[in-house]
Enzyme design. Sequence first.
Site, PDB file in Angstrom:
ATOM      1  N   ALA A 211       0.829  -1.205   0.000  1.00 23.47           N
ATOM      2  CA  ALA A 211       0.000   0.000   0.000  1.00 23.47           C
ATOM      3  C   ALA A 211       0.868   1.262   0.000  1.00 23.47           C
ATOM      4  O   ALA A 211       1.783   1.374  -0.806  1.00 23.47           O
ATOM      5  CB  ALA A 211      -0.974  -0.034   1.179  1.00 23.47           C
ATOM      6  N   SER A 212       0.626   2.187   0.925  1.00 23.28           N
ATOM      7  CA  SER A 212       1.309   3.486   0.866  1.00 23.28           C
ATOM      8  C   SER A 212       2.795   3.444   1.197  1.00 23.28           C
ATOM      9  O   SER A 212       3.481   4.462   1.025  1.00 23.28           O
ATOM     10  CB  SER A 212       0.610   4.482   1.787  1.00 23.28           C
ATOM     11  N   ASN A 213       3.314   2.319   1.634  1.00 21.55           N
ATOM     12  CA  ASN A 213       4.765   2.188   1.727  1.00 21.55           C
ATOM     13  C   ASN A 213       5.400   2.363   0.345  1.00 21.55           C
ATOM     14  O   ASN A 213       6.587   2.675   0.232  1.00 21.55           O
ATOM     15  CB  ASN A 213       5.143   0.822   2.309  1.00 21.55           C
ATOM     16  N   THR A 214       4.589   2.169  -0.685  1.00 17.88           N
ATOM     17  CA  THR A 214       5.022   2.418  -2.067  1.00 17.88           C
ATOM     18  C   THR A 214       5.608   3.821  -2.212  1.00 17.88           C
ATOM     19  O   THR A 214       6.532   4.046  -3.011  1.00 17.88           O
ATOM     20  CB  THR A 214       3.830   2.243  -3.027  1.00 17.88           C
ATOM     21  N   LYS A 215       5.094   4.770  -1.445  1.00 19.22           N
ATOM     22  CA  LYS A 215       5.540   6.157  -1.576  1.00 19.22           C
ATOM     23  C   LYS A 215       7.030   6.308  -1.280  1.00 19.22           C
ATOM     24  O   LYS A 215       7.709   7.151  -1.881  1.00 19.22           O
ATOM     25  CB  LYS A 215       4.706   7.054  -0.667  1.00 19.22           C
TER      26      LYS A 215
END
Length: 343
Positions: free
Chosen positions: A37-41
């Site tokens: 999820a937002s760890n992608t950022k």
Amino acid sequence: MIVRVDDGHGRPIEISEQAAWTKKDHRLRADDEVREASNTKTVMATLALQLVAEHRLALTDPVDKWLPGQVRNGGAITLRMLLNHTSGLFDYTDDPALAPALTGQDSHVWTSTEILRLVSRHPALFEPGTEWSYSNTNYIAIGAVLEKVTGKSLAALVRDRIAGPLGLRHTFYATGSAWRDRHAHGYEPDAAHMPPDVPDEFRNYAGPQHDDHVDVTGDYVTADGADAAIVSTAGDWSRFYGALMSGRLLPAAQLAEMRTTVPEGGPEDPDELGYGLGIETAKTSCGTVWDHVGVVPGYATYNVTDSTGRRTAAFFFATSTLTRQAHQTGAALMDAVNCALFD
């Protein structure tokens, strides 16, 4: 759930536990793939800073330089503002039109152009650079810039610049519902057992139902992109954090830029949370950590490291819909993991 802690001394602690009713679907292991999820950022920010180091981008570039006319206030918003969430752009996930995509019921894959066009209908939250507000839209725009500058897909950039060089065999940018290897199943409550405070548009998820839940493992969130699309494992992410914080992925100047933060709660933030470029910092009772949280249907992840990358930890919940008791348990687990990180 999965917990992994590496305090830099000897073998990491790895724990996996699951409710009995989920075992008919999958026997969970600590090295299973999950949606980050937002760890992608953090990965997207790393890619952007690599291009800055190569003089192909500048953090002061206005968005309009790369995406002319596609982003509201694009002449006033810089790439740095996108990366540290000070752009003032509306978060696309708050638009009701995206609910079917976010619950696995919409097969249409939203492009970055379509998402940015949708967001342009919403007024800015504030003048660019004057406040902080987390917005997934920022990284949709960053992903579009990365593809524009390099001429390559985000999946290829993650493979060629991050996963390949570091030997991360279970880390990839997902462009569909397929997994590469063993993976954790994710669940959401079915409509009849969804907590009453959940909005109507998020009460029905696509997927097989049993034991009062919906198995959303096969769902592909068709609006996820540069903000949330990466799949990985706790062990792979530990290796990524180690390479990032030790300077293997970024020169010192760009790593310093990544770790230059703005307060998330304003100057008087009691929690002392700061957001850098794709990564957050927090002062815990046991030491200062760098981290990110990620949430998509069926998958809630927390990845954390110290400033050197020698100590890392992660935990994963197989749902994104948490009750008040689960939130309290999660907060206690986060504290325990952060302190175990520092031995």
